[in-house]
Scaffold this active site. Structure first.
Site, PDB file in Angstrom:
ATOM      1  N   SER A  33       3.952  39.010 -31.427  1.00 59.06           N
ATOM      2  CA  SER A  33       4.473  37.900 -32.233  1.00 59.06           C
ATOM      3  C   SER A  33       5.123  38.325 -33.539  1.00 59.06           C
ATOM      4  O   SER A  33       5.890  37.555 -34.116  1.00 59.06           O
ATOM      5  CB  SER A  33       3.354  36.891 -32.525  1.00 59.06           C
ATOM      6  OG  SER A  33       2.273  37.522 -33.197  1.00 59.06           O
ATOM      7  N   ASP A 291       1.206  31.814 -41.911  1.00 55.99           N
ATOM      8  CA  ASP A 291      -0.028  31.277 -41.345  1.00 55.99           C
ATOM      9  C   ASP A 291      -1.137  32.302 -41.527  1.00 55.99           C
ATOM     10  O   ASP A 291      -1.080  33.113 -42.455  1.00 55.99           O
ATOM     11  CB  ASP A 291       0.169  30.859 -39.884  1.00 55.99           C
ATOM     12  CG  ASP A 291       0.648  32.012 -38.995  1.00 55.99           C
ATOM     13  OD1 ASP A 291       0.503  33.181 -39.411  1.00 55.99           O
ATOM     14  OD2 ASP A 291       1.157  31.750 -37.895  1.00 55.99           O
ATOM     15  N   HIS A 294       0.787  35.845 -39.953  1.00 54.73           N
ATOM     16  CA  HIS A 294       2.216  36.146 -39.980  1.00 54.73           C
ATOM     17  C   HIS A 294       2.826  35.947 -41.365  1.00 54.73           C
ATOM     18  O   HIS A 294       2.590  34.911 -41.995  1.00 54.73           O
ATOM     19  CB  HIS A 294       2.980  35.247 -38.992  1.00 54.73           C
ATOM     20  CG  HIS A 294       2.545  35.413 -37.573  1.00 54.73           C
ATOM     21  ND1 HIS A 294       1.633  34.570 -36.978  1.00 54.73           N
ATOM     22  CD2 HIS A 294       2.890  36.323 -36.641  1.00 54.73           C
ATOM     23  CE1 HIS A 294       1.441  34.950 -35.726  1.00 54.73           C
ATOM     24  NE2 HIS A 294       2.185  36.026 -35.495  1.00 54.73           N
TER      25      HIS A 294
END
Length: 319
Positions: A33, A291, A294
């Protein structure tokens, strides 16, 4: 953001390959991610508020805007490579992004292609002559590696596999300070990084650097190069913390912008009635973290500025 067992262990890895030469740069991305720009089609990366800063709507990035892949592509003066899941015969000129959010070196809770499968996909494209052997032989691989010995060993196996394709220069990024994740610092109300966990990163990086040196000795030339993601993260966080001591109105670098409600972990998740299961900060352009793990676009921008001088030095050498 999708929680998975490897993420708890601080495992995030990414790789880039680019072809050197006159106006023919191609970038191939492998990872999860941190660098996925759209392969995880059924994830919250395609739901608001992700993408609110760039491109202005959810587009498959786990964050409010540009991520590390975008900055690297810009560094090479090309457009961000197309996600593998969205590829067609007309959008391959800049390379491809094989990264898939939630995956890792080993199998995770996410039913997606791990590192081995991602490399398989590139090899298949080479066999199909979509990309020539010379595209890979004149390329550079950049890897963001993580965590304990078993993961390092498996990661090194993948690096050797990529080298066997003919890659002459491989850049291996060290592990970021996992003790600074908001998922961790929430325990101190986002006041301090947890040094015991950062020590895991430091110990891991020592192990990684030793292995990189050994690989170079066996290769007889500096094929493998290390990029310091740890200090690029940490120095930015410390600079922001120092500034905040002088001006308490500034954003806390350890506090995320998109905060999941209690018991949740995904930014962008809704309940069955369509009600948000997260809260969002007033100005997403300012925080360092988006978040619980990230960085924001602002965070990635500041990180890449720290990485760019060493990256320029590495890729600027003859090979």
């Amino acid at each position: 953001m999708v929680k998975r067992c490897e993420e708890v262990e601080g495992v995030k890895r990414s790789y880039w390959v680019y072809k050197s030469g006159n106006n023919s740069v191609k970038l191939f991305v492998f990872g999860d991610s941190y660098v996925d720009t759209g392969n995880y089609l059924n994830s919250t990366s395609y739901k608001p508020p992700n993408g609110i800063t760039f491109p202005g709507y959810p587009a498959g990035r786990f964050g409010n805007g540009r991520i590390l892949t975008d900055y690297l592509a810009s560094f090479f003066k090309i457009e961000t490579p197309t996600p593998y899941a969205l590829k067609n015969s007309s959008n391959l000129q800049n390379g491809l992004n094989f990264a898939f959010g939630g995956t890792g070196v080993f199998k995770t809770m996410i039913d997606g292609p791990n590192l081995t499968v991602q490399i398989d996909s590139l090899e298949q494209l080479i066999k199909q002559n979509v990309y020539s052997k010379s595209d890979v032989e004149s390329s550079i691989v950049l890897g963001i590696d993580k965590y304990i010995k078993s993961v390092v060993d498996e990661f090194l196996t993948s690096l050797r596999r990529i080298q066997s394709l003919g890659v002459k220069k491989i850049i291996v990024s060290q592990l970021e300070p996992i003790g600074c994740y908001p998922a961790i610092t929430v325990a101190s109300s986002y006041h301090d990084c947890v040094d015991n966990l950062n020590k895991v990163s430091r110990d891991h990086n020592i192990m990684l650097l030793q292995n990189v040196e050994d690989l170079n000795k066996k290769s007889g030339k500096p094929v493998f190069n290390a990029l310091d993601l740890y200090n690029s993260f940490l120095s930015n966080i410390k600079d922001l913390q120092k500034s905040r001591q002088e001006n308490s109105t500034l954003v806390n670098p350890l506090e995320p912008c998109c905060v999941p409600l209690k018991g949740e972990y995904e930014c962008g998740k809704l309940d069955k009635n369509g009600k948000k299961k997260y809260t969002l900060c007033k100005n997403p352009e300012l925080p360092f973290f988006w978040d619980i793990v990230h960085p924001t676009q602002n965070g990635w921008s500041s990180i890449f500025k720290k990485l760019e001088p060493s990256l320029s030095q590495i890729v600027g050498t003859n090979f």
